[in-house]
Design a protein around this motif. Structure first.
Motif, PDB file in Angstrom:
ATOM      1  N   GLU A 181       0.900  -1.177  -0.062  1.00 20.92           N
ATOM      2  CA  GLU A 181      -0.017  -0.031   0.175  1.00 20.92           C
ATOM      3  C   GLU A 181       0.788   1.096   0.187  1.00 20.92           C
ATOM      4  O   GLU A 181       0.543   2.345  -0.493  1.00 20.92           O
ATOM      5  CB  GLU A 181      -0.953   0.115   1.254  1.00 20.92           C
ATOM      6  N   LYS A 237       0.787   4.126  -2.773  1.00 18.53           N
ATOM      7  CA  LYS A 237       0.570   5.671  -2.383  1.00 18.53           C
ATOM      8  C   LYS A 237       1.675   6.540  -3.262  1.00 18.53           C
ATOM      9  O   LYS A 237       1.530   7.643  -3.410  1.00 18.53           O
ATOM     10  CB  LYS A 237       0.604   5.797  -0.912  1.00 18.53           C
ATOM     11  N   ARG A 286     -12.130   1.313   3.368  1.00 21.74           N
ATOM     12  CA  ARG A 286     -11.044   2.021   3.739  1.00 21.74           C
ATOM     13  C   ARG A 286     -10.431   2.502   2.309  1.00 21.74           C
ATOM     14  O   ARG A 286     -10.476   1.440   1.393  1.00 21.74           O
ATOM     15  CB  ARG A 286     -10.110   0.992   4.340  1.00 21.74           C
ATOM     16  N   LEU A 315      -8.064   5.573  -0.224  1.00 22.82           N
ATOM     17  CA  LEU A 315      -7.158   6.905  -0.107  1.00 22.82           C
ATOM     18  C   LEU A 315      -8.227   7.885  -1.215  1.00 22.82           C
ATOM     19  O   LEU A 315      -8.937   7.443  -2.045  1.00 22.82           O
ATOM     20  CB  LEU A 315      -6.169   6.485  -1.258  1.00 22.82           C
ATOM     21  N   ASP A 320      -5.029  10.792   1.293  1.00 24.29           N
ATOM     22  CA  ASP A 320      -5.036  10.788   2.493  1.00 24.29           C
ATOM     23  C   ASP A 320      -6.003   9.611   2.791  1.00 24.29           C
ATOM     24  O   ASP A 320      -6.988   9.426   2.068  1.00 24.29           O
ATOM     25  CB  ASP A 320      -5.941  11.936   3.440  1.00 24.29           C
ATOM     26  N   GLU A 321      -5.568   8.855   3.742  1.00 22.22           N
ATOM     27  CA  GLU A 321      -6.381   7.357   4.095  1.00 22.22           C
ATOM     28  C   GLU A 321      -7.498   7.599   4.838  1.00 22.22           C
ATOM     29  O   GLU A 321      -7.643   8.513   5.814  1.00 22.22           O
ATOM     30  CB  GLU A 321      -5.545   6.552   4.721  1.00 22.22           C
ATOM     31  N   ARG A 322      -8.680   7.044   4.420  1.00 20.14           N
ATOM     32  CA  ARG A 322      -9.937   7.452   5.162  1.00 20.14           C
ATOM     33  C   ARG A 322     -10.634   6.137   5.280  1.00 20.14           C
ATOM     34  O   ARG A 322     -10.614   5.210   4.415  1.00 20.14           O
ATOM     35  CB  ARG A 322     -10.626   8.447   4.369  1.00 20.14           C
ATOM     36  N   THR A 323     -11.568   6.091   6.304  1.00 15.87           N
ATOM     37  CA  THR A 323     -12.533   5.100   6.375  1.00 15.87           C
ATOM     38  C   THR A 323     -14.076   5.633   6.276  1.00 15.87           C
ATOM     39  O   THR A 323     -14.305   6.619   6.834  1.00 15.87           O
ATOM     40  CB  THR A 323     -12.464   4.055   7.550  1.00 15.87           C
ATOM     41  N   LEU A 350      -9.190   0.527  -0.834  1.00 14.91           N
ATOM     42  CA  LEU A 350      -8.086  -0.425  -0.521  1.00 14.91           C
ATOM     43  C   LEU A 350      -8.593  -1.593   0.195  1.00 14.91           C
ATOM     44  O   LEU A 350      -7.986  -2.656  -0.048  1.00 14.91           O
ATOM     45  CB  LEU A 350      -7.186   0.516   0.685  1.00 14.91           C
TER      46      LEU A 350
END
Ligand code: EPU
Length: 303
Positions: A43, A47, A158, A160, A165-168, A190
């Protein structure tokens, strides 16, 4: 031609293939050559790759199983990014519970997920049988059939976001609808979590087999295709409208409106993307003239 080699040389842990036949990357088996196909191995490298692509302003697309896309003919000076080597993990719920959530990486194919569901005795995702997608593609499209859609079983995703930015997001935070997962535009899925319940493997396998029999009876699986080409208009069936407008068997080059199901265009040999687009235009115009209905594409045409 863009300088892809300079870019790929700067990002670690990414496997790269050059000049890949597009037919390998989509279930329609159309298109020319894709200049560059990247397989990030983690991952983190995904990114970094996306960061570099954005910084350089280079064109890229994430593809899942390529079952709902039309890729360009000729040389496509573009990077296709596949998540098959960085996002195929799977975590089952605790075995002592009767229900729970399975957590699965976006790059895993639904067929593989279902095989594992059978083996481990987790039910709830059988409706996904026969959908030739990856988990990520299925979430983005809210894939489904008449027996269920991803929105019925999704707990959390989950991803990007556009700024990497990683978000859920939980199911209730997404406005999911027919063939739309409600994930913000430009996001990269992801991982997803789906609700499952414990069940005997034989019963799960039987349910899947029954659904597959029905799909094979009513849909043209012998030829490459992208499944249904148009979305069903509210309260109507695109297949029935195209059928009634007399398009079954209509053909341009090797792209043909299926004789079995009119909302499928099948590749009878060496169809090009232009052949398929030509059939799409004619069918859409014909249905508009005959019924006053504007069919909306389900298949994504990539440029
Ligand atoms: N019909 C016709 N002529 C045809 C095709 C269909 O008259 O050539 C009639 C059928 O007899 C039926 C109605 O149209 O009364 C609906 O057809 P069907 O039952 O085949 O379902 P669909 O609405 O065409 C949807 C999904 C499929 C999914 C099936 C099965 C869409 C656009 N399609 O098809 O999804 O597999 O239900 O659950 O929502 C896909 O999205 O790629 C896809 C294949």
């Amino acid at each position: 031609m863009r300088d892809w080699k300079r870019l790929t040389g700067t990002v670690a842990d990414v496997d790269v293939e050059w000049d890949v036949p597009a037919s390998r990357l989509n279930t329609f088996r159309v298109g020319g050559t894709v200049r560059c196909v990247a397989h990030p191995r983690t991952e983190g490298s995904l990114k970094n790759l996306l960061k570099a692509l954005k910084a350089e302003g280079l064109p890229w697309s994430i593809l899942g199983n390529g079952s709902n896309v039309l890729l360009p003919d000729g040389v496509w000076d573009h990077m296709v990014v596949l998540l098959d080597r960085c996002s195929g993990r799977l975590e089952w719920p605790q075995r002592d519970g009767r229900s729970g959530t399975v957590r699965v990486g976006a790059g895993m194919k639904l067929a593989q997920l279902l095989r594992m569901c059978v083996r481990h005795g987790w039910s709830g995702l059988e409706f996904l049988a026969g959908i030739p997608a990856t988990v990520g593609g299925a979430v983005i499209m809210n894939a489904g059939t008449r027996t269920g859609s991803v929105e019925d079983v999704l707990e959390r995703v989950r991803f990007l976001d556009e700024t990497l930015d990683e978000r859920t997001a939980t199911r209730s935070e997404l406005s999911m609808g027919y063939r739309s997962g409600g994930i913000p535009g430009g996001a990269v899925v992801l991982e997803a979590e789906f609700r499952v319940v414990a069940e005997h493997p034989r019963l799960i396998a039987q349910k899947i087999a029954g659904l597959m029999r029905e799909r094979h009876r009513s849909q043209p699986w012998r030829w490459p295709s992208a499944g249904c080409v148009f979305k069903n208009p509210p309260g109507r069936s695109a297949g029935a409208l195209i059928d009634q407008a007399g398009f079954k068997g209509y053909r341009v080059g090797d792209a043909e409106v299926s004789l079995l199901h009119a909302n499928w265009i099948v590749n009878r040999g060496r169809a090009t993307r232009d052949d398929v687009l030509c059939v799409i235009r004619t069918v859409r115009d014909g249905v508009r003239d005959r019924f006053g209905v504007d069919l909306e594409l389900e298949v994504r045409v990539l440029e």
